[in-house]
Write an enzyme that holds these catalytic residues in place. Structure first.
Site, short mmCIF file in Angstrom:
data_model
loop_
_atom_site.label_atom_id
_atom_site.label_comp_id
_atom_site.label_asym_id
_atom_site.label_seq_id
_atom_site.Cartn_x
_atom_site.Cartn_y
_atom_site.Cartn_z
N GLU A 1 -3.00 -5.85 -3.60
CA GLU A 1 -1.82 -6.61 -3.17
C GLU A 1 -1.10 -7.26 -4.35
OE1 GLU A 1 -3.32 -8.01 1.29
OE2 GLU A 1 -3.35 -9.46 -0.35
N GLU B 1 -5.63 -1.62 4.25
CA GLU B 1 -5.95 -2.72 5.17
C GLU B 1 -4.97 -2.71 6.32
OE1 GLU B 1 -6.39 -6.80 3.97
OE2 GLU B 1 -7.27 -6.25 2.04
#
Length: 513
Positions: free
Chosen positions: A198, A401
């Site tokens: 991320e 995810e």
């Protein structure tokens, strides 16, 4: 208690600038009545799950591990912490057995830099090295493909103290040296490497909002500059990723045959009206969210709209750096949880610059991070995949995810039908994108088990397996979603679609766990 309450209010204040909970009454491409099976996905498509080091391992002060910025961040604010969490450091063999029972093709995990190289640079910790060798070997022995992440929010505190961590270009050299150790020691078994988890949201959370480690921002933080630091850190992240990727290609790829990618948090943006201004605002939001990292990775520079809006606060790539970054990702990892409706406005405070102000938009999000209440918007994930396909050359993508939190008592946690319904429609959205030409190659449910959540501590539950954190043995128990996901992966069509989910719930209720 008063200080903790005050800190929570501060965090809520920051979040309230960004997150407005709404419900979207938009048609879905896939509903729970639609039936599809694993065989509808391309051959070799990977279904997995995951955790990360700080959220799962525990053993925070054992066997030579030293603190990361996340240890410092949570302890200095008296927040929940990952000192013990699931104790995966000691229970990894048991957890691999859960993966086997579920039928996972692959497992995403991260390596704790401060466990492997406690000071961030210098000697390797032999006990940390052995743990990861043992864990990876356990995965491979049981036929589970390891997907390793090098950095998941947990920079060694020593590097933060020495020179400011990601704010200093010295980090590029230290990260590359750390990656070299990982490639050398684990690369014979690990073929999928994600350098940074991320990258965009880590930067915003840690250096714009101050709600994640190291907790820097202009407002409500003890130090930081939200107008410049996010862009400096984002720049250094890209250069560190590219440096590690070049190292792998030059030194290891021919021998090991693996691939190196970068992970991004992807929001599905839509304009609030059909006006030209709002449509342009939605595109601007996409450029700031995904284009910030994807444009340099594919084109060698930041999007024009970022250059125009941020000006001299946005660092420049030299010609050599541009060539280094361009083409440095073999795949893109996507983290997806929410969508947003975008309006063309200048939010916040006149004369105050930060990442959100620079975007020139107001976004109403479908998920409130504070309460974990989210709308189900699988069309947003499908839209993200279509956008990446059309705008960035259709690179290989892994959904690293995606998942849903469920709150409630023990029985509600175990009978997590809403999570099954969520996974069903989101996996269906991925299938729709693949059928439309997206080169998406895998889908990973977050998370394998209940873990310490970075923004929610132990108040959130995303796991396929329940963990009793009140039990000294940290007992794991399968939830209904674990049975459903297992049935899907193993090709059992009996429990697919709305009728199958009801049948599975009935069987689960009558069985003893």
């Amino acid at each position: 208690m008063e200080q903790k309450g005050e800190r929570k209010n501060d965090m809520d204040w920051v979040l309230s600038l960004v997150i407005i909970t709404i419900s979207l009454a938009l048609p879905l491409h896939v509903s729970c009545s639609d039936v599809y099976s694993r065989s509808d996905f391309p051959e070799g498509f990977a279904f997995g799950s995951g955790t990360s080091a700080y959220q799962w391992e525990g053993a925070a002060a054992e066997d030579g591990r030293k603190p990361s910025v996340w240890d410092t961040f949570v302890h200095s604010r008296n927040l929940d912490n990952g000192d013990i969490t699931c104790d995966g450091y000691h229970k990894y063999k048991e957890d691999v057995q859960l993966m086997v029972e579920t039928g996972l093709d692959a497992f995403k995990f991260s390596i704790s830099w401060s466990r492997l190289i406690p000071n961030g640079r210098g000697p390797v910790n032999p006990k940390g090295l052995q743990f990861y060798k043992n864990f990876i070997q356990e995965l491979v022995t049981h036929g589970i493909e390891p997907h390793a992440t090098l950095f998941h929010y947990d920079l060694p505190q020593a590097l933060e103290d020495d020179y400011g961590g990601w704010l200093n270009r010295t980090i590029i050299e230290d990260f590359t040296a750390y990656a070299d150790v990982c490639f050398r020691e684990f690369g014979s078994h690990v073929k999928f490497w994600t350098t940074i988890n991320e990258a965009n949201i880590f930067t915003i959370g840690g250096y714009n909002d101050g709600i994640t480690g190291p907790g820097r921002c202009s407002r409500k933080c003890s130090s930081g500059n939200s107008s410049t630091e996010p862009y400096i850190v984002g720049h250094n992240l890209l250069l560190a990723h590219a440096s590690a990727s070049r190292l792998y290609r030059q030194k290891y790829k021919d021998m090991q045959g693996g691939s190196v990618g970068l992970s991004l948090y992807a929001i599905g943006f839509s304009p609030s009206t059909s006006s030209k201004d709002d449509e342009m605002a939605a595109q601007r939001a996409r450029d700031f969210d995904l284009g910030w990292m994807l444009a340099p990775l594919t084109l060698g520079d930041y999007p024009y709209v970022m250059r125009r809006s941020i000006g001299s606060r946005l660092p420049d790539f030299s010609e050599e750096e541009s060539e280094l970054v361009k083409g440095s990702s073999d795949f893109i990892g996507i983290i997806h949880y929410l969508a947003a409706i975008v309006t063309n406005t200048k939010p916040y405070f006149p004369g105050y610059s930060d990442y959100y102000y620079d975007t020139g938009v107001t976004s109403s999000y479908t998920c409130n991070i504070t309460t974990s209440q989210c709308s189900v918007t699988p069309w947003a994930l499908e839209g993200v995949l279509e956008y990446i396909k059309q705008s960035y050359g259709n690179p290989p993508v892994y959904i690293l995810e995606n998942g849903k939190t469920i709150k409630g008592d023990f029985q509600l946690q175990l009978k997590d039908t809403p999570r099954i319904e969520y996974l069903h429609v989101y996996m269906g959205a991925v299938l729709s994108a693949v059928r439309n030409g997206s080169d998406t190659r895998g889908y990973f449910v977050w998370s394998l088990m209940d873990v310490y959540e970075l923004l929610g501590g132990y108040g959130k539950s995303y796991g396929l397996y329940y963990v009793n954190f009140s039990d000294a043995h940290l007992t794991r128990s399968p939830k209904l979603s674990a049975h459903w996901y297992s049935a899907f992966i193993k090709g059992d069509a009996t429990f697919l679609g709305s009728q199958g989910i009801s049948q599975l719930q009935s069987n689960f209720s009558s069985s003893s766990l």
